[in-house]
Design a protein around this motif. Structure first.
Motif, PDB file in Angstrom:
ATOM      1  N   HIS A 339       0.842  -1.186   0.000  1.00 16.90           N
ATOM      2  CA  HIS A 339       0.000   0.000   0.000  1.00 16.90           C
ATOM      3  C   HIS A 339       0.883   1.243   0.000  1.00 16.90           C
ATOM      4  CE1 HIS A 339      -3.671   2.171   0.140  1.00 16.90           C
ATOM      5  NE2 HIS A 339      -3.342   2.786   1.265  1.00 16.90           N
ATOM      6  N   LEU A 340       0.632   2.150  -0.939  1.00 12.14           N
ATOM      7  CA  LEU A 340       1.501   3.293  -1.170  1.00 12.14           C
ATOM      8  C   LEU A 340       0.947   4.603  -0.630  1.00 12.14           C
ATOM      9  CD1 LEU A 340       2.299   2.481  -4.926  1.00 12.14           C
ATOM     10  CD2 LEU A 340       3.564   1.724  -2.910  1.00 12.14           C
ATOM     11  N   HIS A 341      -0.363   4.683  -0.440  1.00 11.69           N
ATOM     12  CA  HIS A 341      -0.999   5.959  -0.115  1.00 11.69           C
ATOM     13  C   HIS A 341      -1.179   6.134   1.386  1.00 11.69           C
ATOM     14  CE1 HIS A 341      -3.749   9.393  -0.513  1.00 11.69           C
ATOM     15  NE2 HIS A 341      -3.341   9.469  -1.766  1.00 11.69           N
ATOM     16  N   ASP A 342      -1.255   7.395   1.815  1.00 13.77           N
ATOM     17  CA  ASP A 342      -1.470   7.665   3.245  1.00 13.77           C
ATOM     18  C   ASP A 342      -2.875   7.275   3.695  1.00 13.77           C
ATOM     19  OD1 ASP A 342       1.088   8.622   3.583  1.00 13.77           O
ATOM     20  OD2 ASP A 342       0.545  10.688   3.072  1.00 13.77           O
ATOM     21  N   ARG A 343      -3.841   7.247   2.757  1.00 10.82           N
ATOM     22  CA  ARG A 343      -5.178   6.761   3.105  1.00 10.82           C
ATOM     23  C   ARG A 343      -5.171   5.240   3.105  1.00 10.82           C
ATOM     24  NH1 ARG A 343      -6.773  10.728  -0.815  1.00 10.82           N
ATOM     25  NH2 ARG A 343      -7.259   9.069  -2.282  1.00 10.82           N
ATOM     26  N   PRO A 344      -5.757   4.591   4.126  1.00 12.11           N
ATOM     27  CA  PRO A 344      -5.723   3.125   4.198  1.00 12.11           C
ATOM     28  C   PRO A 344      -6.499   2.474   3.056  1.00 12.11           C
ATOM     29  CG  PRO A 344      -6.317   4.094   6.317  1.00 12.11           C
ATOM     30  CD  PRO A 344      -6.388   5.193   5.310  1.00 12.11           C
ATOM     31  N   LEU A 345      -6.122   1.245   2.746  1.00  7.26           N
ATOM     32  CA  LEU A 345      -6.886   0.408   1.823  1.00  7.26           C
ATOM     33  C   LEU A 345      -7.754  -0.518   2.651  1.00  7.26           C
ATOM     34  CD1 LEU A 345      -7.201  -0.412  -1.237  1.00  7.26           C
ATOM     35  CD2 LEU A 345      -5.631  -2.297  -0.717  1.00  7.26           C
ATOM     36  N   ARG A 346      -9.076  -0.507   2.386  1.00  7.94           N
ATOM     37  CA  ARG A 346     -10.011  -1.275   3.214  1.00  7.94           C
ATOM     38  C   ARG A 346     -10.812  -2.261   2.368  1.00  7.94           C
ATOM     39  NH1 ARG A 346      -9.792   1.374   7.993  1.00  7.94           N
ATOM     40  NH2 ARG A 346      -9.381   3.631   7.995  1.00  7.94           N
ATOM     41  N   ALA A 347     -11.318  -3.282   3.042  1.00  9.25           N
ATOM     42  CA  ALA A 347     -12.207  -4.244   2.389  1.00  9.25           C
ATOM     43  C   ALA A 347     -13.479  -3.543   1.927  1.00  9.25           C
ATOM     44  CB  ALA A 347     -12.547  -5.381   3.340  1.00  9.25           C
ATOM     45  N   GLN A 349     -13.787  -1.723  -0.633  1.00  6.25           N
ATOM     46  CA  GLN A 349     -13.490  -0.421  -1.226  1.00  6.25           C
ATOM     47  C   GLN A 349     -13.525  -0.524  -2.746  1.00  6.25           C
ATOM     48  OE1 GLN A 349      -9.980   1.393   0.394  1.00  6.25           O
ATOM     49  NE2 GLN A 349      -9.750   2.873  -1.276  1.00  6.25           N
ATOM     50  N   ARG A 350     -14.187   0.446  -3.392  1.00  2.00           N
ATOM     51  CA  ARG A 350     -14.221   0.502  -4.856  1.00  2.00           C
ATOM     52  C   ARG A 350     -12.969   1.200  -5.362  1.00  2.00           C
ATOM     53  NH1 ARG A 350     -19.101  -0.894  -7.007  1.00  2.00           N
ATOM     54  NH2 ARG A 350     -20.799  -1.116  -5.496  1.00  2.00           N
ATOM     55  N   VAL A 351     -12.345   0.631  -6.364  1.00  4.63           N
ATOM     56  CA  VAL A 351     -11.098   1.147  -6.914  1.00  4.63           C
ATOM     57  C   VAL A 351     -11.115   1.000  -8.434  1.00  4.63           C
ATOM     58  CG1 VAL A 351      -9.736   0.613  -4.847  1.00  4.63           C
ATOM     59  CG2 VAL A 351      -9.974  -1.105  -6.656  1.00  4.63           C
ATOM     60  N   LEU A 352     -10.106   1.554  -9.068  1.00  2.00           N
ATOM     61  CA  LEU A 352      -9.786   1.230 -10.460  1.00  2.00           C
ATOM     62  C   LEU A 352      -8.530   0.367 -10.445  1.00  2.00           C
ATOM     63  CD1 LEU A 352     -10.257   4.709 -12.195  1.00  2.00           C
ATOM     64  CD2 LEU A 352     -11.871   2.791 -12.155  1.00  2.00           C
ATOM     65  N   LEU A 353      -8.527  -0.678 -11.266  1.00  2.00           N
ATOM     66  CA  LEU A 353      -7.362  -1.541 -11.372  1.00  2.00           C
ATOM     67  C   LEU A 353      -6.717  -1.328 -12.737  1.00  2.00           C
ATOM     68  CD1 LEU A 353      -6.922  -5.154 -10.153  1.00  2.00           C
ATOM     69  CD2 LEU A 353      -6.208  -4.555 -12.474  1.00  2.00           C
ATOM     70  N   THR A 359      -7.430  -0.217 -17.878  1.00  2.00           N
ATOM     71  CA  THR A 359      -7.919   0.185 -16.566  1.00  2.00           C
ATOM     72  C   THR A 359      -9.404  -0.140 -16.457  1.00  2.00           C
ATOM     73  OG1 THR A 359      -6.308   2.002 -16.473  1.00  2.00           O
ATOM     74  CG2 THR A 359      -8.180   2.120 -14.966  1.00  2.00           C
ATOM     75  N   VAL A 360      -9.774  -0.870 -15.396  1.00  2.00           N
ATOM     76  CA  VAL A 360     -11.164  -1.309 -15.238  1.00  2.00           C
ATOM     77  C   VAL A 360     -11.619  -1.047 -13.806  1.00  2.00           C
ATOM     78  CG1 VAL A 360     -10.906  -3.105 -17.000  1.00  2.00           C
ATOM     79  CG2 VAL A 360     -10.516  -3.674 -14.598  1.00  2.00           C
ATOM     80  N   PRO A 361     -12.937  -0.862 -13.584  1.00  2.00           N
ATOM     81  CA  PRO A 361     -13.460  -0.770 -12.214  1.00  2.00           C
ATOM     82  C   PRO A 361     -13.259  -2.089 -11.480  1.00  2.00           C
ATOM     83  CG  PRO A 361     -15.067   0.045 -13.820  1.00  2.00           C
ATOM     84  CD  PRO A 361     -14.007  -0.651 -14.604  1.00  2.00           C
ATOM     85  N   ALA A 362     -13.037  -1.993 -10.178  1.00  2.00           N
ATOM     86  CA  ALA A 362     -12.804  -3.203  -9.378  1.00  2.00           C
ATOM     87  C   ALA A 362     -13.248  -2.957  -7.945  1.00  2.00           C
ATOM     88  CB  ALA A 362     -11.335  -3.614  -9.431  1.00  2.00           C
ATOM     89  N   ASP A 422     -10.050  10.693  -7.195  1.00  2.00           N
ATOM     90  CA  ASP A 422      -9.040  11.702  -7.500  1.00  2.00           C
ATOM     91  C   ASP A 422      -7.874  11.186  -8.336  1.00  2.00           C
ATOM     92  OD1 ASP A 422      -7.654  10.151  -5.697  1.00  2.00           O
ATOM     93  OD2 ASP A 422      -7.552  11.674  -4.128  1.00  2.00           O
ATOM     94  N   GLY A 423      -7.908   9.907  -8.728  1.00  2.00           N
ATOM     95  CA  GLY A 423      -6.855   9.364  -9.582  1.00  2.00           C
ATOM     96  C   GLY A 423      -5.562   9.050  -8.875  1.00  2.00           C
ATOM     97  N   ALA A 424      -5.551   9.092  -7.531  1.00  2.00           N
ATOM     98  CA  ALA A 424      -4.325   8.816  -6.777  1.00  2.00           C
ATOM     99  C   ALA A 424      -3.996   7.325  -6.823  1.00  2.00           C
ATOM    100  CB  ALA A 424      -4.483   9.266  -5.329  1.00  2.00           C
ATOM    101  N   THR A 425      -2.714   7.015  -6.940  1.00  2.00           N
ATOM    102  CA  THR A 425      -2.277   5.624  -6.879  1.00  2.00           C
ATOM    103  C   THR A 425      -2.328   5.144  -5.432  1.00  2.00           C
ATOM    104  OG1 THR A 425      -0.827   5.908  -8.794  1.00  2.00           O
ATOM    105  CG2 THR A 425      -0.383   4.036  -7.344  1.00  2.00           C
TER     106      THR A 425
END
Length: 446
Positions: A339-347, A349-353, A359-362, A422-425
């Motif tokens: 995990h690279l971002h200061d915001r946590p990654l949670r179960a 959670q909607r993301v783009l992969l 690039t697809v929704p995930a 916001d497009g952040a990695t």
């Protein structure tokens, strides 16, 4: 998890694919192990420093009251880094010898910058792990060794630095080399080369040491010049992610030709070869190849190329041209992520992969565990993954993706998770296809 810097430099590899003309390496180590001095020594002693750079370094060193040039300043270029005496970000350096060209990712040593080390090592052929001979193997040493194992960096050099501080004793070197080799072997690192050196004095960096006659191996530079790089692309399956489609009039055919352009992730391609377009499954034959505007008969990874197919089939950005062993078409993905971002990654959670050029929704279905990267122990993580954490996750994508196992192909077995707002990695991932599942069809993730 590729970097733009490394990919851009890969375009220079237009000679024989087995010549090993380019080596990508990452340096890592604990704070004050002398990593920046080592990188500076490599640049300085290989004559890779411009005259004005050398003059500036000498001037800064004199202002600090130092007798000679502080070679660490060749890499610690940011003012904040100089003031704190540490390396914060990943700095890419380029140098060359008559035998080989090098891209060096100088990564930070602090625990809180683990994500930077992952970024720097993700495309590396070799990792140089520094150890202070006076301190020995510490937790951060094993953290870097574990990350090299996780990222499947093919070669690891254990640079036992500051041998001058222990009187150049063979016993001090042997104890450190044996401990590191044994512990990293348990993590899955197969190739470790240990070299005793002193970056400050130059012993065994570029020139052989006259103070360690008990050491029978080569210098760091000689090892970097001769270590084998990569697999023969003839033996690896073709993977060409399509970045864009070029359309231009053809004088030969009096029609508009379509060329699919991208960078070869692996494999070799020749005119006359058959290819399959993923995810559609359509097949065709290669009738034209173009590199830098000139047509050619064959190309190989990691060249960038434009491909013309015999059939008028639909090929778009995000598709992948494949041949040989087929990639798995996956919607349910099991992976390790850093995990690279200061915001946590949670179960949930909607993301783009982002996988290759697609690039697809995930959806992050589950976060199964965190990892203690000093010894690869699995830990509970009920609150998700925080910055610099590494863990195991389950991800569901909106459509199937052509994915290889990361153990077999680091380029097509990796991905990025992106914040759709916001497009952040957010995270960088490595796929384990053995426990991934294709999923029921190509419906949207929900």
């Amino acid at each position: 998890m590729s970097t733009g810097v490394a990919e851009a430099a890969d375009q220079m590899c237009t000679s024989d694919p087995r010549s090993g003309g380019l080596l990508r390496l990452a340096t890592c180590g604990s704070v004050d192990d002398g990593k920046s001095t080592l990188v500076g020594r490599l640049l300085y002693d290989t004559k890779s420093v411009l005259a004005d750079q050398a003059t500036a370094i000498e001037e800064v060193s004199r202002r600090r009251g130092q007798d000679g040039p502080d070679l660490a300043l060749l890499t610690d270029g940011l003012r904040a880094e100089r003031e704190q005496g540490i390396t914060i970000d990943v700095a890419y350096r380029y140098f060359a010898t008559p035998r080989r060209r090098f891209i060096l990712a100088d990564t930070p040593g602090h625990v809180q910058y683990t994500r930077n080390m992952v970024t720097g090592a993700s495309t590396a052929d070799l990792a140089v792990v520094l150890v202070d001979a006076g301190k020995g193997v510490v937790a951060q040493t094993m953290r870097h060794g574990a990350i090299a194992a996780l990222l499947r960096v093919p070669h690891v050099v254990l640079a036992v630095n500051k041998m001058d501080t222990v009187g150049y004793r063979e016993s001090a070197f042997t104890a450190i080399a044996d401990e590191f080799t044994q512990r990293t072997r348990e993590l899955g690192v197969a190739d470790v080369t240990a070299i005793p050196m002193s970056a400050l004095t130059g012993d065994n960096v570029v020139e052989p040491s006259t103070r360690m006659d008990w050491y029978g191996g080569g210098t760091l530079l000689s090892h970097l010049e001769n270590v084998p790089v990569g697999a023969d692309p003839i033996d690896t399956p073709l993977r060409l992610p399509v970045q864009y489609v070029i359309r231009h009039p053809s004088e030969r055919r009096q029609a508009v030709e379509r060329w699919s352009a991208g960078q070869l992730a692996s494999g070799r391609l020749k005119v006359g070869d058959g290819v399959v377009v993923r995810p559609s499954g359509a097949s065709s034959t290669v009738v034209g190849l173009s590199v830098l505007g000139k047509e050619t008969d064959s190309v190989w990874a990691p060249q960038s190329v434009a491909v013309r197919l015999a059939d008028e089939i639909d090929v778009s950005r995000g598709d992948m041209l494949t041949a040989g062993r087929a990639p798995r078409m996956l919607r349910h993905i099991t992976a390790h992520v850093c995990h690279l971002h200061d915001r946590p990654l949670r179960a949930r959670q909607r993301v783009l992969l982002k996988h290759a050029t697609r690039t697809v929704p995930a959806l992050v279905d589950r976060i199964d565990y965190g990892m203690d990267v000093t010894d690869a122990r699995r830990l509970p993580c009920p609150d998700g993954l925080s910055a610099n954490d590494i863990g195991g996750v389950q991800i569901r994508t909106a459509e199937p993706l052509p994915i290889d196992d990361y153990l077999e192909n680091r380029r097509t077995g990796s991905f990025l998770l992106i914040d759709p707002q916001d497009g952040a990695t957010l995270s960088a991932g490595m796929v384990d296809t053995r426990t991934s599942d294709g999923g029921p069809g190509a419906g949207a993730a929900h």
